[in-house]
Write a protein that holds these residues in place. Sequence first.
Motif, mmCIF file in Angstrom:
data_model
loop_
_atom_site.group_PDB
_atom_site.id
_atom_site.type_symbol
_atom_site.label_atom_id
_atom_site.label_comp_id
_atom_site.label_asym_id
_atom_site.label_seq_id
_atom_site.Cartn_x
_atom_site.Cartn_y
_atom_site.Cartn_z
ATOM 1 N N SER A 166 10.283 -3.768 -11.163
ATOM 2 C CA SER A 166 8.905 -3.526 -10.730
ATOM 3 C C SER A 166 7.913 -3.909 -11.822
ATOM 4 O O SER A 166 6.850 -4.486 -11.554
ATOM 5 C CB SER A 166 8.729 -2.057 -10.342
ATOM 6 N N THR A 167 8.253 -3.598 -13.078
ATOM 7 C CA THR A 167 7.355 -3.943 -14.191
ATOM 8 C C THR A 167 7.277 -5.444 -14.390
ATOM 9 O O THR A 167 6.184 -6.013 -14.572
ATOM 10 C CB THR A 167 7.834 -3.262 -15.481
ATOM 11 N N GLU A 168 8.433 -6.111 -14.369
ATOM 12 C CA GLU A 168 8.438 -7.557 -14.565
ATOM 13 C C GLU A 168 7.734 -8.271 -13.421
ATOM 14 O O GLU A 168 7.043 -9.279 -13.634
ATOM 15 C CB GLU A 168 9.879 -8.067 -14.701
ATOM 16 N N LEU A 169 7.864 -7.746 -12.201
ATOM 17 C CA LEU A 169 7.180 -8.369 -11.072
ATOM 18 C C LEU A 169 5.666 -8.219 -11.215
ATOM 19 O O LEU A 169 4.915 -9.158 -10.899
ATOM 20 C CB LEU A 169 7.663 -7.754 -9.761
ATOM 21 N N ARG A 170 5.205 -7.081 -11.682
ATOM 22 C CA ARG A 170 3.770 -6.908 -11.882
ATOM 23 C C ARG A 170 3.256 -7.867 -12.946
ATOM 24 O O ARG A 170 2.131 -8.385 -12.840
ATOM 25 C CB ARG A 170 3.456 -5.463 -12.274
ATOM 26 N N ASN A 171 4.044 -8.116 -13.978
ATOM 27 C CA ASN A 171 3.630 -9.084 -14.999
ATOM 28 C C ASN A 171 3.535 -10.488 -14.411
ATOM 29 O O ASN A 171 2.630 -11.255 -14.755
ATOM 30 C CB ASN A 171 4.611 -9.059 -16.171
ATOM 31 N N ILE A 172 4.460 -10.812 -13.520
ATOM 32 C CA ILE A 172 4.402 -12.121 -12.861
ATOM 33 C C ILE A 172 3.166 -12.217 -11.978
ATOM 34 O O ILE A 172 2.462 -13.235 -11.964
ATOM 35 C CB ILE A 172 5.687 -12.359 -12.037
ATOM 36 N N ILE A 173 2.874 -11.144 -11.246
ATOM 37 C CA ILE A 173 1.706 -11.147 -10.367
ATOM 38 C C ILE A 173 0.425 -11.265 -11.189
ATOM 39 O O ILE A 173 -0.539 -11.943 -10.785
ATOM 40 C CB ILE A 173 1.694 -9.882 -9.490
ATOM 41 N N THR A 174 0.393 -10.642 -12.369
ATOM 42 C CA THR A 174 -0.776 -10.767 -13.242
ATOM 43 C C THR A 174 -1.004 -12.212 -13.654
ATOM 44 O O THR A 174 -2.134 -12.731 -13.598
ATOM 45 C CB THR A 174 -0.599 -9.883 -14.487
ATOM 46 N N THR A 529 -6.348 5.120 5.768
ATOM 47 C CA THR A 529 -5.601 3.892 5.498
ATOM 48 C C THR A 529 -6.106 3.278 4.206
ATOM 49 O O THR A 529 -7.308 3.167 3.997
ATOM 50 C CB THR A 529 -5.774 2.895 6.655
ATOM 51 N N ILE A 530 -5.170 2.879 3.352
ATOM 52 C CA ILE A 530 -5.528 2.278 2.072
ATOM 53 C C ILE A 530 -4.820 0.938 1.931
ATOM 54 O O ILE A 530 -3.613 0.831 2.175
ATOM 55 C CB ILE A 530 -5.165 3.215 0.893
ATOM 56 N N GLU A 531 -5.597 -0.080 1.595
ATOM 57 C CA GLU A 531 -5.057 -1.429 1.379
ATOM 58 C C GLU A 531 -4.988 -1.682 -0.125
ATOM 59 O O GLU A 531 -5.986 -1.546 -0.831
ATOM 60 C CB GLU A 531 -5.951 -2.469 2.051
ATOM 61 N N LEU A 532 -3.810 -2.051 -0.604
ATOM 62 C CA LEU A 532 -3.581 -2.248 -2.033
ATOM 63 C C LEU A 532 -3.369 -3.722 -2.330
ATOM 64 O O LEU A 532 -2.979 -4.499 -1.448
ATOM 65 C CB LEU A 532 -2.356 -1.451 -2.489
ATOM 66 N N TYR A 537 0.841 -2.450 -4.574
ATOM 67 C CA TYR A 537 1.716 -2.295 -3.410
ATOM 68 C C TYR A 537 3.187 -2.298 -3.830
ATOM 69 O O TYR A 537 3.979 -1.461 -3.379
ATOM 70 C CB TYR A 537 1.432 -3.422 -2.421
ATOM 71 N N THR A 538 3.542 -3.210 -4.706
ATOM 72 C CA THR A 538 4.916 -3.273 -5.196
ATOM 73 C C THR A 538 5.275 -2.020 -5.989
ATOM 74 O O THR A 538 6.369 -1.467 -5.846
ATOM 75 C CB THR A 538 5.100 -4.514 -6.078
ATOM 76 N N LEU A 539 4.344 -1.551 -6.816
ATOM 77 C CA LEU A 539 4.601 -0.355 -7.607
ATOM 78 C C LEU A 539 4.798 0.861 -6.716
ATOM 79 O O LEU A 539 5.716 1.671 -6.945
ATOM 80 C CB LEU A 539 3.435 -0.128 -8.579
ATOM 81 N N LEU A 540 3.943 1.019 -5.705
ATOM 82 C CA LEU A 540 4.048 2.185 -4.831
ATOM 83 C C LEU A 540 5.348 2.171 -4.030
ATOM 84 O O LEU A 540 5.932 3.232 -3.763
ATOM 85 C CB LEU A 540 2.833 2.237 -3.894
ATOM 86 N N GLN A 541 5.816 0.992 -3.661
ATOM 87 C CA GLN A 541 7.107 0.917 -2.973
ATOM 88 C C GLN A 541 8.238 1.442 -3.842
ATOM 89 O O GLN A 541 9.156 2.102 -3.351
ATOM 90 C CB GLN A 541 7.398 -0.531 -2.564
ATOM 91 N N LYS A 559 1.250 -4.873 6.245
ATOM 92 C CA LYS A 559 1.375 -5.598 4.987
ATOM 93 C C LYS A 559 0.392 -5.056 3.955
ATOM 94 O O LYS A 559 -0.806 -5.004 4.187
ATOM 95 C CB LYS A 559 1.115 -7.085 5.236
ATOM 96 N N LYS A 560 0.917 -4.609 2.819
ATOM 97 C CA LYS A 560 0.135 -4.095 1.685
ATOM 98 C C LYS A 560 -0.756 -2.921 2.085
ATOM 99 O O LYS A 560 -1.783 -2.682 1.463
ATOM 100 C CB LYS A 560 -0.726 -5.210 1.075
ATOM 101 N N THR A 561 -0.369 -2.171 3.101
ATOM 102 C CA THR A 561 -1.197 -1.076 3.601
ATOM 103 C C THR A 561 -0.347 0.178 3.767
ATOM 104 O O THR A 561 0.805 0.102 4.193
ATOM 105 C CB THR A 561 -1.840 -1.443 4.944
ATOM 106 N N PHE A 562 -0.930 1.315 3.408
ATOM 107 C CA PHE A 562 -0.282 2.611 3.582
ATOM 108 C C PHE A 562 -1.239 3.550 4.311
ATOM 109 O O PHE A 562 -2.464 3.405 4.226
ATOM 110 C CB PHE A 562 0.087 3.223 2.225
#
Length: 659
Positions: A166-174, A529-532, A537-541, A559-562
């Motif tokens: 999850s951390t590495e994916l967030r770095n990629i998304i950044t 409803t919250i859109e991230l 979104y990845t972190l919350l999953q 998609k990307k919504t909780f």
Amino acid sequence: MSDLIQILPDNVANQIAAGEVVQRPASVVKELVENAIDAGAGSIKINLKDAGKTLIQVIDNGCGMSVTDARLAFERHATSKIRKAGDLFGIRTMGFRGEALASIAAIANVELKTKRTEDELGTHIVIDGSELVSQEASACSDGSNFIVKNLFFNVPARRKFLKANSTELRNIITEFHRIVLSHPDIAFTLIHNESEVYNLPASHIRQRIINVFGKSMNSRLISINTDTSIVNLTGFIGKPKNAKKNTGEQFFFVNNRFMRHPYFYKAIIQAYDKILPPETIPPYFIFFEVDPKIIDINIHPTKTEIKFEDERAIYQIIQASIREALGKFNIVPSIDFDEDTSLEIPVADESTEVEAPMIKVNPEFNPFEAESNYNPFDSEKSYNPFEQSASSIESNPFFQEFKAKSPEPSVSRAPKKQVPDDWEKLYKDQSPKEEIIEKQPVIDRENIPDYFQAPEKPMPQQPKLQAVDQPQKTKNFFQLKNKYILTPIRSGLMIIDQRKAHERILFEKFISSLENQQGIAQQTLFPQTIELNASDYTLLQVILEDVKALGFDIREFGKKTFVINGTPADIQNCDPKELLENLLANYKTNQLDVKLKVRENLAKSLAKASAVNYGKSLTNEEMSSIIDQLFACNVPNFTPDGKPVISVLETQELENRFK
């Protein structure tokens, strides 16, 4: 004695270079995507597995490479971007060092399939740890297809220090955000574990920002556009009310290259001075267009630090541009000196006759004889007060009638008081000072208010706490500046920080809920409803089950919504969406602490997000409840961050202050 200095083998030199260029999977994604952009690609697809640890695949439709170029691309300092030293001062491409592919090939299994448009067949190259395994002709589509497998397979020490997926994916998304925002004219697709994270069509910059950060960003943006001889500024800034406590929506781009610049960041914060909520950062997407000759980007391997010739002038331009944009949208108060605010007074001509104002009255009106519904202004006669005189008033029939009926006033005067001859003696026996002193109350223990007595006595006019129908004595608590709780103790005065105390209380409650899986949810009246964004979104999953254990009633909704149906019962009067956003922001901040476990991090983040704020006025019962719960904690003296909660002002120190 033999010689000591030797030339390093190429594979060792490449691994050393990889330590600077390739720090994590996000570094590989950055280098490969930038090469695709320099190749003129109009569409780039990124495919990941296990956050890039197992697979990183970048496919583009760029110009491709010939057989010779494909092989030379993996050699050190091989590049098509520069030819001579002077080219370093006019760089407009993303990459130019010629170390990226060589460094990646040194610590991973790499495959390359590439083909130019004019060639019938492409080239397929396989390299493992800097060693060429095979090179052969292959049928493939135009462009390049890089496949990087098993990152750091031959450097286990580096692979061991990679973070969770999850951390590495967030770095990629950044890194992905930094690239896609600077090139909105290119279509991007990001896929992780066969699940599509982003699918961004080519568009303009505003639409690209909305596609990346959500539709709600559209109403938060304020455009800026400033042209000067030094720099051209374009882009968007955010409204102050939408500023957040976490970073992630702050971007500087120079000639379409992302950069970090603390000095320019300070210019933005000062431009927002006194209009930002406390401890928040506004979003901004600012693009600098400058002459490449006045900047130096060759000072860091990652090329994110850039130096300017005249940073002070650009600092002032940034401030002026942002303040102008905020003023145009009425975000800050301003005075329009061009607006004519004078009153319009018509000018009379010399020929105009000036008439005195006329009032229509009935001079025969008698209020003692008139009916209740009689209107004295019904007469057609006009009355000009400026033409009335004393004689005309006396000749008025109403005045004559009133004078005849009115009796003569009888004037009665009070008898004049006799002043005694010895009046001076009345003031000789009494001093004014003594009179004042006698009227002042004498302060002793009998008439001191109860709330200044010892803590065990109840405060007057304060409601008492009830516990199982048994009255409980109310203690003495005072709130200072809506921030500190003061209470007298035997050794002096105890001062408690109300927010830090509440943070410690909530932290221990949430830790207990996570350990026992017994979080209680308080249902909201209307689900929200919250859109991230993709990162949150990845972190919350990843942490969703633990979030539910804290007391959140939450589920995925598209998609990307909780959808949030309930929040922890221990948290009162909090907006569910804001609470969840603050929880994720604090969680990402706390992840910088390596020793912090996942559940401890989650409890700490939620405690920070939901603790009572400074500035809130507390009742005596609320202060008593906070203190009782605080001293029931395992560690009441410190917050989860290790900051002090309680301070005691000793009686001896107070006495010393009055000596």
